[in-house]
Design an enzyme around this catalytic site. Structure first.
Site, PDB file in Angstrom:
ATOM      1  N   GLU A  15      10.572  17.576 -24.648  1.00 41.76           N
ATOM      2  CA  GLU A  15       9.848  18.158 -23.334  1.00 41.76           C
ATOM      3  C   GLU A  15      10.489  19.373 -23.111  1.00 41.76           C
ATOM      4  OE1 GLU A  15       7.114  16.358 -22.548  1.00 41.76           O
ATOM      5  OE2 GLU A  15       7.704  14.291 -22.775  1.00 41.76           O
ATOM      6  N   HIS A  21       8.909   8.503 -27.309  1.00 39.74           N
ATOM      7  CA  HIS A  21       7.815   9.095 -26.773  1.00 39.74           C
ATOM      8  C   HIS A  21       8.023  10.672 -27.116  1.00 39.74           C
ATOM      9  CE1 HIS A  21       4.974  10.878 -23.655  1.00 39.74           C
ATOM     10  NE2 HIS A  21       5.999  11.701 -23.334  1.00 39.74           N
ATOM     11  N   ASN A  52       0.650  18.407 -20.895  1.00 39.73           N
ATOM     12  CA  ASN A  52       0.460  17.733 -22.116  1.00 39.73           C
ATOM     13  C   ASN A  52       0.347  18.181 -23.352  1.00 39.73           C
ATOM     14  OD1 ASN A  52       0.234  15.297 -20.662  1.00 39.73           O
ATOM     15  ND2 ASN A  52      -1.473  15.881 -19.568  1.00 39.73           N
ATOM     16  N   HIS A  58       0.502  10.837 -28.276  1.00 38.84           N
ATOM     17  CA  HIS A  58       0.184   9.248 -27.457  1.00 38.84           C
ATOM     18  C   HIS A  58      -0.450   8.502 -28.749  1.00 38.84           C
ATOM     19  CE1 HIS A  58       0.068  10.549 -23.179  1.00 38.84           C
ATOM     20  NE2 HIS A  58       1.194  10.384 -23.555  1.00 38.84           N
ATOM     21  N   ARG A 116      -2.093  21.518 -14.623  1.00 42.07           N
ATOM     22  CA  ARG A 116      -1.019  20.503 -14.868  1.00 42.07           C
ATOM     23  C   ARG A 116      -1.388  19.705 -16.104  1.00 42.07           C
ATOM     24  NH1 ARG A 116       1.476  16.054 -11.135  1.00 42.07           N
ATOM     25  NH2 ARG A 116       3.010  15.037 -12.772  1.00 42.07           N
ATOM     26  N   LYS A 166       8.176  22.779 -14.073  1.00 38.60           N
ATOM     27  CA  LYS A 166       7.478  21.564 -13.684  1.00 38.60           C
ATOM     28  C   LYS A 166       7.100  21.545 -12.274  1.00 38.60           C
ATOM     29  CE  LYS A 166       6.035  17.072 -14.516  1.00 38.60           C
ATOM     30  NZ  LYS A 166       6.084  15.633 -15.063  1.00 38.60           N
ATOM     31  N   HIS A 168       0.870  16.015 -26.431  1.00 41.37           N
ATOM     32  CA  HIS A 168       0.677  14.579 -26.104  1.00 41.37           C
ATOM     33  C   HIS A 168      -0.383  13.837 -26.655  1.00 41.37           C
ATOM     34  CE1 HIS A 168       3.949  15.843 -23.687  1.00 41.37           C
ATOM     35  NE2 HIS A 168       4.217  14.898 -23.074  1.00 41.37           N
ATOM     36  N   ARG A 224       0.975  -1.338  -0.170  1.00 35.28           N
ATOM     37  CA  ARG A 224       0.017  -0.090  -0.121  1.00 35.28           C
ATOM     38  C   ARG A 224       0.786   1.308   0.026  1.00 35.28           C
ATOM     39  NH1 ARG A 224      -3.030  -2.983   3.714  1.00 35.28           N
ATOM     40  NH2 ARG A 224      -4.765  -4.114   2.702  1.00 35.28           N
ATOM     41  N   LYS A 272       3.877  11.114 -11.477  1.00 34.08           N
ATOM     42  CA  LYS A 272       3.047  10.197 -12.222  1.00 34.08           C
ATOM     43  C   LYS A 272       3.800   9.223 -12.428  1.00 34.08           C
ATOM     44  CE  LYS A 272       0.051  13.638 -14.851  1.00 34.08           C
ATOM     45  NZ  LYS A 272      -0.123  14.123 -16.442  1.00 34.08           N
ATOM     46  N   GLU A 323      -3.703  17.086 -11.200  1.00 34.19           N
ATOM     47  CA  GLU A 323      -4.131  17.576 -12.641  1.00 34.19           C
ATOM     48  C   GLU A 323      -5.665  17.682 -12.542  1.00 34.19           C
ATOM     49  OE1 GLU A 323      -2.058  15.641 -15.780  1.00 34.19           O
ATOM     50  OE2 GLU A 323      -3.912  15.619 -17.233  1.00 34.19           O
TER      51      GLU A 323
HETATM   52  P1  NAD Z   1      13.434   5.316 -21.791  1.00 33.23           P
HETATM   53  O1  NAD Z   1      13.014   5.099 -20.268  1.00 33.23           O
HETATM   54  O2  NAD Z   1      12.935   4.260 -22.572  1.00 33.23           O
HETATM   55  O3  NAD Z   1      14.872   5.452 -22.188  1.00 33.23           O
HETATM   56  C1  NAD Z   1      15.416   5.449 -23.239  1.00 33.23           C
HETATM   57  C2  NAD Z   1      16.559   4.672 -23.677  1.00 33.23           C
HETATM   58  O4  NAD Z   1      17.779   5.079 -23.084  1.00 33.23           O
HETATM   59  C3  NAD Z   1      16.392   3.224 -22.939  1.00 33.23           C
HETATM   60  O5  NAD Z   1      16.914   2.107 -23.796  1.00 33.23           O
HETATM   61  C4  NAD Z   1      17.273   3.373 -21.611  1.00 33.23           C
HETATM   62  O6  NAD Z   1      17.785   2.079 -21.250  1.00 33.23           O
HETATM   63  C5  NAD Z   1      18.542   4.081 -22.230  1.00 33.23           C
HETATM   64  N1  NAD Z   1      19.174   4.890 -21.421  1.00 33.23           N
HETATM   65  C6  NAD Z   1      18.780   5.535 -20.313  1.00 33.23           C
HETATM   66  N2  NAD Z   1      19.675   6.351 -19.516  1.00 33.23           N
HETATM   67  C7  NAD Z   1      20.663   6.035 -20.465  1.00 33.23           C
HETATM   68  C8  NAD Z   1      22.063   6.583 -20.309  1.00 33.23           C
HETATM   69  N3  NAD Z   1      22.438   7.469 -19.497  1.00 33.23           N
HETATM   70  N4  NAD Z   1      22.938   6.398 -21.311  1.00 33.23           N
HETATM   71  C9  NAD Z   1      22.702   5.198 -22.316  1.00 33.23           C
HETATM   72  N5  NAD Z   1      21.318   5.129 -22.348  1.00 33.23           N
HETATM   73  C10 NAD Z   1      20.504   5.256 -21.578  1.00 33.23           C
HETATM   74  O7  NAD Z   1      12.658   6.799 -22.363  1.00 33.23           O
HETATM   75  P2  NAD Z   1      12.638   8.046 -21.765  1.00 33.23           P
HETATM   76  O8  NAD Z   1      12.306   8.918 -22.957  1.00 33.23           O
HETATM   77  O9  NAD Z   1      13.574   8.354 -20.672  1.00 33.23           O
HETATM   78  O10 NAD Z   1      11.346   8.107 -20.998  1.00 33.23           O
HETATM   79  C11 NAD Z   1      10.018   7.945 -21.794  1.00 33.23           C
HETATM   80  C12 NAD Z   1       9.135   7.320 -20.974  1.00 33.23           C
HETATM   81  O11 NAD Z   1       8.595   8.466 -19.956  1.00 33.23           O
HETATM   82  C13 NAD Z   1       7.640   6.959 -21.699  1.00 33.23           C
HETATM   83  O12 NAD Z   1       7.191   5.873 -21.273  1.00 33.23           O
HETATM   84  C14 NAD Z   1       6.691   8.232 -21.312  1.00 33.23           C
HETATM   85  O13 NAD Z   1       5.388   7.943 -21.155  1.00 33.23           O
HETATM   86  C15 NAD Z   1       7.096   8.423 -19.966  1.00 33.23           C
HETATM   87  N6  NAD Z   1       6.960   9.930 -19.286  1.00 33.23           N
HETATM   88  C16 NAD Z   1       6.427   9.941 -17.953  1.00 33.23           C
HETATM   89  C17 NAD Z   1       6.121  11.213 -17.579  1.00 33.23           C
HETATM   90  C18 NAD Z   1       5.706  11.380 -16.375  1.00 33.23           C
HETATM   91  O14 NAD Z   1       5.329  12.329 -15.713  1.00 33.23           O
HETATM   92  N7  NAD Z   1       5.842  10.379 -15.442  1.00 33.23           N
HETATM   93  C19 NAD Z   1       6.647  12.441 -18.366  1.00 33.23           C
HETATM   94  C20 NAD Z   1       7.111  12.153 -19.504  1.00 33.23           C
HETATM   95  C21 NAD Z   1       7.277  10.924 -20.152  1.00 33.23           C
HETATM   96  N1  GLY Z   2       4.197  14.821 -18.077  1.00 37.92           N
HETATM   97  C1  GLY Z   2       3.130  15.400 -17.773  1.00 37.92           C
HETATM   98  C2  GLY Z   2       2.869  15.703 -16.110  1.00 37.92           C
HETATM   99  O1  GLY Z   2       3.672  15.495 -15.511  1.00 37.92           O
HETATM  100  O2  GLY Z   2       1.876  16.030 -15.823  1.00 37.92           O
END
Ligand code: NAD
Ligand code: GLY
Length: 370
Positions: free
Chosen positions: A192, A272, A252, A259, A248, A234, A255, A128, A150, A244
């Site tokens: 972003e 992404h 997006n 998406h 917030r 942010k 997005h 939990r 998130k 949100e």
């Molecule tokens: P990712 O996590 O897939 O990382 C991209 C690639 O880079 C992966 O293969 C990873 O292993 C590699 N990598 C990571 N760090 C590295 C480094 N320092 N050196 C070499 N390789 C490295 O992609 P991302 O772009 O980091 O994240 C995308 C995700 O984030 C999506 O799923 C998206 O929905 C999510 N997201 C979430 C939020 C939120 O608010 N929670 C906001 C924006 C995006």
């Molecule tokens: N990436 C959108 C949010 O965090 O709200």
């Protein structure tokens, strides 16, 4: 949100009363126990990381977290957006249970946004809710996903459809990790960064136009400044609207279109950030149709996105109907109304739910494909 400058690193805070937490930004922080250990809930620590990141940074992080009798374990998950599933999160829970970890354990997410979102969701549900710390290693995760709580996973029918709001205890950004990041992933993160300028800070847009080459060349000062400005925007938005209910959603921008591209193309085929890049241009083009942006302003947005190394066209295989059918599932929608984040002007965004359907259809049909 506050910033400090007398330290060998920079620090901001996300102001959430009792859940207030710091964002530390600087080179080499991954190796610094002082950046990490104060945020652990107890002696049990599970590092969640990926097959790509583990060989690069796991041992160093483990070393920084170990000591004082702490039990530091790791789970290494396969890489990529297609692995952002409930099944992967179950593997984290299995590892926690197999280790006998209790409610005083801490999950530490070491990796990009995929790892951070999954580790956070695992932490939100395990017994939990347990503590977690974000150690983001992609530009995208450093400027966006690690901040704001998130967490979640994808469902085959929609992106990030399962999840929870669950804030980390700290975000520790080691800017040197960007030196190993592939150029394509760096560009994805820049999407972003550009987003923050477009929704809130017209001066930041000009700054990005001037520094884009330096950012892509991994200029350490430019990257640190971009991360700090992005995290500051942010943090302010999250502090004002954690779950949100209102502003917030402006985060997006691009997005809803993005998406749809990610879902349609199969998770991971378009990154992404790439989908968000094209999606922000679609949002700008729709804003122009509504009379809110001038044509030369849309060209300015297009040039910035292209300069970041991001796509400025939609996938050739996607029809307007493909976009619409996926966009109708967007989490921002209320009942049957499609709600889009659009630009009321450069540096200012709004949520709009009254786009005439023929205007949206025309945009989705006419937007360039490749
Ligand atoms: P990712 O996590 O897939 O990382 C991209 C690639 O880079 C992966 O293969 C990873 O292993 C590699 N990598 C990571 N760090 C590295 C480094 N320092 N050196 C070499 N390789 C490295 O992609 P991302 O772009 O980091 O994240 C995308 C995700 O984030 C999506 O799923 C998206 O929905 C999510 N997201 C979430 C939020 C939120 O608010 N929670 C906001 C924006 C995006
Ligand atoms: N990436 C959108 C949010 O965090 O709200």
């Amino acid at each position: 949100m506050t910033a400090s400058s007398a330290l060998p690193y920079q620090r901001l805070h996300v102001e959430l009363d009792a859940r207030r937490y710091p964002i530390h930004v600087g080179p080499g922080l991954l190796d610094d126990p002082d950046m990490l250990v104060p945020y652990l809930a107890g002696q049990q620590v599970m590092i969640v990381t990926s097959e790509t990141v583990a060989p690069l940074y796991l041992e160093r992080l483990k070393h920084a977290l170990s000591g004082d009798g702490r039990d530091v374990r790791e789970i290494v998950l396969p890489d990529g957006e297609h692995t952002k599933t409930l099944a992967s999160v179950e593997r984290i829970w299995d590892a926690l249970l197999a280790a006998g970890f209790n409610r005083r354990c801490t999950l530490v997410a070491l990796g990009g946004g995929v790892i951070g979102d999954m580790a956070g969701f695992a932490a939100a549900c395990y017994q939990r809710g347990v503590a977690f710390v974000q150690v983001p290693t992609t530009l995208l995760s450093q400027v966006d996903s690690s901040v704001g709580g998130k967490t979640g996973v994808n469902h085959p029918r929609g992106k990030n459809m399962l999840g929870a709001f669950w804030q980390p205890r700290a975000v520790v950004i080691d800017t040197r990790t960007l030196t190993t990041l592939p150029a394509r992933e760096l560009s994805a993160g820049l999407a972003e960064v550009i987003k923050y300028g477009l929704i809130q800070d017209v001066d930041f847009i000009a700054w990005l136009e001037a520094r884009m080459s330096a950012l892509r060349a991994l200029d350490a000062d430019a990257l640190t400044d971009a991360i700090l400005r992005s995290c500051a925007i942010k943090a302010e938005i999250v502090a004002a609207d954690e779950t949100e209910q209102g502003q917030r959603a402006l985060l997006n921008l691009g997005h809803t279109f993005g998406h749809a591209i990610e879902s349609h193309q199969g998770y991971g085929n378009w990154l992404h950030g790439e989908a968000v890049g094209a999606g922000m241009l679609m949002a700008a083009a729709l804003s122009q149709r509504l009379g809110w942006l001038e044509p030369d302003e849309v060209l300015r947005v297009e040039a910035l996105i292209a300069h970041a190394g991001l796509p400025v066209t939609a996938p050739a295989s996607m029809s307007g109907d493909d976009f619409l059918s996926i966009m109708r599932l967007d989490k921002k929608n209320i009942d049957a109304r499609l709600r889009l984040v659009l630009l009321s002007r450069l540096g200012d965004a709004c949520i709009h739910d009254a786009t005439p359907s023929d205007m949206l259809d025309a945009l989705l049909t006419d937007f360039p494909r490749r």
